[in-house]
Design a protein around this motif. Structure first.
Motif, mmCIF file in Angstrom:
data_model
loop_
_atom_site.group_PDB
_atom_site.id
_atom_site.type_symbol
_atom_site.label_atom_id
_atom_site.label_comp_id
_atom_site.label_asym_id
_atom_site.label_seq_id
_atom_site.Cartn_x
_atom_site.Cartn_y
_atom_site.Cartn_z
ATOM 1 N N UNK A 79 9.124 9.927 2.453
ATOM 2 C CA UNK A 79 8.534 9.016 3.189
ATOM 3 C C UNK A 79 9.520 7.904 3.167
ATOM 4 N N UNK A 80 9.614 7.312 4.441
ATOM 5 C CA UNK A 80 10.454 5.969 4.600
ATOM 6 C C UNK A 80 9.737 5.098 5.272
ATOM 7 N N UNK B 220 -4.756 -1.761 7.802
ATOM 8 C CA UNK B 220 -5.141 -1.233 6.305
ATOM 9 C C UNK B 220 -5.672 0.006 6.315
ATOM 10 N N UNK B 221 -6.828 0.314 6.968
ATOM 11 C CA UNK B 221 -7.448 1.811 7.059
ATOM 12 C C UNK B 221 -6.289 2.650 7.247
ATOM 13 N N UNK B 222 -5.296 2.475 8.170
ATOM 14 C CA UNK B 222 -4.396 3.400 8.407
ATOM 15 C C UNK B 222 -3.530 3.721 7.274
ATOM 16 N N UNK B 223 -3.203 2.717 6.613
ATOM 17 C CA UNK B 223 -2.112 2.797 5.264
ATOM 18 C C UNK B 223 -2.876 3.381 4.297
ATOM 19 N N UNK B 224 -4.204 3.136 4.121
ATOM 20 C CA UNK B 224 -4.842 3.880 2.857
ATOM 21 C C UNK B 224 -5.177 5.185 3.123
ATOM 22 N N UNK B 225 -5.302 5.658 4.450
ATOM 23 C CA UNK B 225 -5.603 6.997 4.849
ATOM 24 C C UNK B 225 -4.324 7.907 4.595
ATOM 25 N N UNK B 226 -3.387 7.027 4.794
ATOM 26 C CA UNK B 226 -2.003 7.933 4.436
ATOM 27 C C UNK B 226 -1.866 8.208 3.379
ATOM 28 N N UNK B 227 -2.164 7.048 2.365
ATOM 29 C CA UNK B 227 -1.947 7.039 0.868
ATOM 30 C C UNK B 227 -2.876 8.184 0.443
ATOM 31 N N UNK C 88 0.619 12.697 -1.025
ATOM 32 C CA UNK C 88 0.628 12.699 -2.320
ATOM 33 C C UNK C 88 1.777 11.900 -2.797
ATOM 34 N N UNK C 89 2.846 12.041 -1.943
ATOM 35 C CA UNK C 89 4.066 11.215 -2.443
ATOM 36 C C UNK C 89 3.728 9.524 -2.718
ATOM 37 N N UNK C 90 2.845 9.132 -1.850
ATOM 38 C CA UNK C 90 2.339 7.736 -1.798
ATOM 39 C C UNK C 90 1.447 7.049 -3.353
ATOM 40 N N UNK C 91 1.244 8.395 -3.902
ATOM 41 C CA UNK C 91 0.306 8.131 -5.012
ATOM 42 C C UNK C 91 0.929 8.608 -6.316
ATOM 43 N N UNK D 181 0.790 -1.218 -0.207
ATOM 44 C CA UNK D 181 0.107 0.179 -0.047
ATOM 45 C C UNK D 181 0.785 1.227 0.044
ATOM 46 N N UNK D 182 2.143 1.156 -0.180
ATOM 47 C CA UNK D 182 2.922 2.282 -0.196
ATOM 48 C C UNK D 182 3.942 2.248 -1.354
#
Length: 575
Positions: free
Chosen positions: A528-529, A489-496, A500-503, A405-406
Motif C-alpha cells: 500500500x502506498x 475519516x470513515x473511508x480511511x478507517x474502513x480501509x484500515x 490487514x497491512x494497515x494494522x 490512520x495509515x
C-alpha cells in the motif's frame, strides 16, 4: 460491606464518623491499619475518618463522593450492578483505533449517560476503543480531570459509580473497549487529604503540578499497594479494558522494581483471572522504549506508549508552528523518520533541550506506540485551545488524517477531530476557593505571556464560558466542510479494517521516500502506498502493485499507468 479500614500509620487515635457518631477503631499490631466492623452498614452508608481528633475526612479509598471532595464518603456494593457484558472478552490491541473523549464536554449535559447516546456514532466511524479523560473525583463540577483527589471514586457530576458502569456496559454492548485515563504522579490541590493519613507524598522529588507520590521512600510499600490496587479496581469493578497512565516520567522510583513494572505484573495476572486482555498505556516525554519492552528483556512490560515525536513532527510539518518545543521539528523528513523509527529523537541532539534525547525503539512492534495528530494536551495547552482544524486548511487536515490512520502505530483521534470540529478545547477549572482560582488564572496568563499573548486574550480557566466553548457541537456533522472531513475519516478507517497491512505490527514494514525541498512524502507499507503532497504544485508519484486507487482526499487526484498525480495539499492511497 460492614468492615471499615484505613491505613493511618503513626497516629494515636482513628475514629469512624458515620450517622453523626464517632466510633473508635482498632489498630492492627503491625502495618498501621485501623479497622472497625459495623454490622448495620450497607450500600450508601456515609462515613469518614477522624485522625487524632481532627475533622472527618473522606476515605483515601473512597468509592463514591456524592457531595464532592469535602463531603463524606459513601459505600458502594459493586456486586449489585447488573452487567450485560458477561460474554465480553476484550479486543485485539494491534488493530485498535482509539478515540479520546472528555465526558464533561463530549455532550452539553456532560454525563456518562448522555455520552452513551453518541457511542453509535463512534461505531459507524470505525473506532474500536474509547479513552476517557480522568473521571476521578476532583473539586468542582467541571475540569479536565487531572486534579483528582479521590482516585477510587468516579466523579459525582458525571454520574458517579453506576454512571460509569452503565457507560462501560453500553460501550461493550457495541463492541467498543474502554480505556480510562488515570493519574498516579500527583494529586490535585483542593480536597487532597491523603497526607493527613500517611506518607503518601515525598519532598525528595517534585512535579510541575504538586508534591510527588512516595513510591520508593520510607512507608512506600502501602503507597505502592494503594496505586496498584487502584489500577486493578478499575479493571475488576468497572470492567474497563485499559488504563492510560498520565505522565509516567513524573513518577520517580529509584527502587530495583519500578512501581510500573510491578503494576504490569499484577495486571497481567488479573487478565489471566478475568479471561480478557488488559492494557496499560503510558504517557512519557522521554522517548524511552523500555516502557513497552518485555520484562524478560529488561523493560516494564507495558502494552503501549504515546509517541509525541510523531505528533510534534506531523503538526509542525503541516502547520509551520515552530514555537516552544516545536523548534525541534518542521521537516517533512522528520515525519518519515518517525514513521520508520518511531522516534525523531532516539538518542539524537535536541536543540530545544540543548542535549541528546531519547533512545532508539529498535525492533519493537510499532503497535506498541500510539500515533495522533491531536490530543487533549496538544490542543488544550495552546493559549486559546485551537484545534488543527483552526490551524490547517481542510486539505492539510485530510493529509494529516491519512498519515495518522495509515501509520504503523495504533491511531488515536481526539473528540470531534473526525469532523474538523470548530469548537476549541480550552483549559478550564472549577475551584471553589477564590484564591486558588485566582492563582490558576494568573499562572495561565503568565505562562503564555512569554509567547507574546496579552493577558486578556488568554481564556479564564475559572469562567464557566471557557468550558462551554469547549463542548462539541454535534449539529456540525451535517454541514460542510465538516461532512467531507468526516467521510474522509470513515473511508480511511474502513480501509484500515479491510487491509490487514494497515494494522500490522512489524517494525520493518514501513518505507518512506520524502523531499523536504519539494514538500512531498510517500509511505509504502506491504503493498500500500500513501502519497502526500504538501507542495505548491501537483506531483506525480510512482504506483506499484496493481495500480489501484484506494482513496483520494481530493477529486483532482488522477491515476495513470504506473503513477498517481496528487494536487497540492492532498493525499492518495494506492495498491
Amino acid at each position: 460491606m460492614t468492615e471499615f479500614a484505613v491505613w493511618a500509620p503513626g497516629h494515636h487515635r482513628v475514629e469512624l464518623v458515620s450517622d453523626g457518631r464517632s466510633s473508635p477503631m482498632s489498630e492492627d499490631p503491625t502495618g498501621g491499619w485501623w479497622r472497625l466492623d459495623v454490622p448495620a452498614a450497607g450500600p450508601g452508608t456515609r462515613y469518614g475518618f477522624s485522625v487524632d481528633g481532627g475533622p472527618a475526612r473522606p476515605d483515601p479509598c473512597s468509592p463514591w463522593q456524592p457531595d464532592g471532595v469535602d463531603g463524606l464518603s459513601a459505600t458502594v456494593d459493586h456486586a449489585a450492578f447488573e452487567w450485560s457484558d458477561r460474554a465480553w472478552r476484550g479486543t485485539h490491541w494491534p488493530s485498535t483505533v482509539l478515540y479520546e473523549l472528555h465526558i464533561g464536554t463530549f455532550t452539553s449535559e456532560g454525563t456518562f449517560d448522555t455520552a452513551i447516546e453518541r457511542l453509535d456514532h463512534l461505531v459507524e466511524l470505525g473506532v474500536t476503543a474509547v479513552e476517557l479523560l480522568p473521571v476521578a473525583e476532583a473539586n468542582g463540577g467541571r475540569g479536565w480531570g487531572y486534579d483528582g483527589v479521590d482516585l477510587w471514586a468516579p466523579h459525582h457530576a458525571y454520574g458517579g459509580p453506576d454512571g460509569l458502569k452503565r457507560f462501560v456496559d453500553a460501550a461493550h454492548s457495541r463492541g467498543l473497549a474502554v480505556v480510562l485515563d488515570v493519574v498516579y504522579n500527583h494529586l490535585g490541590p483542593s480536597g487532597n487529604y491523603l497526607s493527613e493519613f500517611g506518607p503518601y507524598f515525598t519532598d525528595r522529588y517534585s512535579t510541575p503540578w504538586g508534591s510527588a507520590i512516595n513510591v520508593d521512600g520510607a512507608g512506600s510499600d502501602e503507597v505502592r499497594r494503594f496505586i496498584i490496587a487502584n489500577a486493578c479496581m478499575w479493571f475488576a469493578d468497572y470492567h474497563v479494558d485499559g488504563l492510560r497512565l498520565d505522565a509516567v516520567h513524573a513518577i520517580v522510583d529509584e527502587s530495583a522494581l519500578h512501581v510500573l513494572e510491578e503494576m504490569a505484573e499484577e495486571v497481567e495476572a488479573l487478565a489471566a483471572h478475568l479471561g480478557r486482555p488488559l492494557w496499560l498505556i503510558a504517557e512519557s516525554d522521554r522517548n524511552d522504549p523500555s516502557l513497552v519492552r518485555s520484562r524478560e528483556a529488561g523493560g516494564y512490560g507495558l502494552t503501549a506508549s504515546w509517541s509525541d515525536d510523531f505528533h510534534h513532527a506531523l503538526h509542525a510539518a503541516l502547520s509551520g508552528d515552530r514555537s516552544g518545543y516545536y523548534e525541534d521539528y518542521g521537516l517533512l523528513s522528520q515525519v518519515g523518520r518517525a514513521l520508520e523509527r518511531v522516534y525523531v529523537y532516539g538518542r539524537d541532539y535536541s536543540p530545544h533541550r540543548d542535549r541528546h534525547h531519547g533512545r532508539p525503539a529498535g525492533d519493537l512492534p510499532r503497535t506498541s506506540f500510539l500515533g495522533y495528530l491531536q490530543n487533549h494536551d496538544q490542543i488544550g495547552n495552546r493559549a486559546v485551545g485551537d484545534r488543527s482544524a483552526a490551524l490547517l486548511s481542510a486539505g492539510r487536515l485530510k493529509v494529516g488524517a491519512a498519515l495518522v490512520l495509515t501509520a504503523p502505530f495504533v491511531p488515536m483521534l481526539f473528540q470531534g477531530e473526525e469532523w474538523g470540529a470548530s469548537t476549541p478545547w480550552q483549559y478550564f477549572t472549577d475551584h471553589p476557593d477564590p484564591e486558588l482560582g485566582r492563582a490558576v488564572r494568573e499562572g495561565r496568563r503568565k505562562e503564555f505571556a512569554a509567547f507574546g499573548w496579552a493577558p486578556e486574550d488568554v481564556p479564564d480557566p475559572q469562567d464557566p464560558a471557557t468550558r462551554d466553548r469547549s463542548v462539541l457541537r454535534w449539529e456540525e456533522l451535517d454541514t460542510d466542510p465538516h461532512r467531507s472531513v468526516l467521510e474522509w475519516h470513515r473511508t480511511l478507517l474502513a480501509l484500515r479494517r479491510e487491509l490487514p497491512a494497515l494494522a500490522t505490527d512489524g517494525p520493518l514494514d514501513t518505507a518512506v521516500e520524502v523531499s523536504d525541498d519539494e514538500q512531498w512524502l510517500q509511505v509504502s507499507r506491504a503493498g500500500v502506498q500513501i502519497s502526500a503532497n504538501l507542495g505548491a504544485e501537483p506531483r506525480r508519484f510512482p504506483v506499484g502493485g496493481a495500480g489501484r486507487l484506494l482513496a483520494a482526499s481530493s477529486e483532482r487526484v488522477v491515476l495513470g499507468e504506473g503513477w498517481v498525480e496528487v494536487p497540492a495539499d492532498a493525499a492518495a492511497l494506492t495498491a
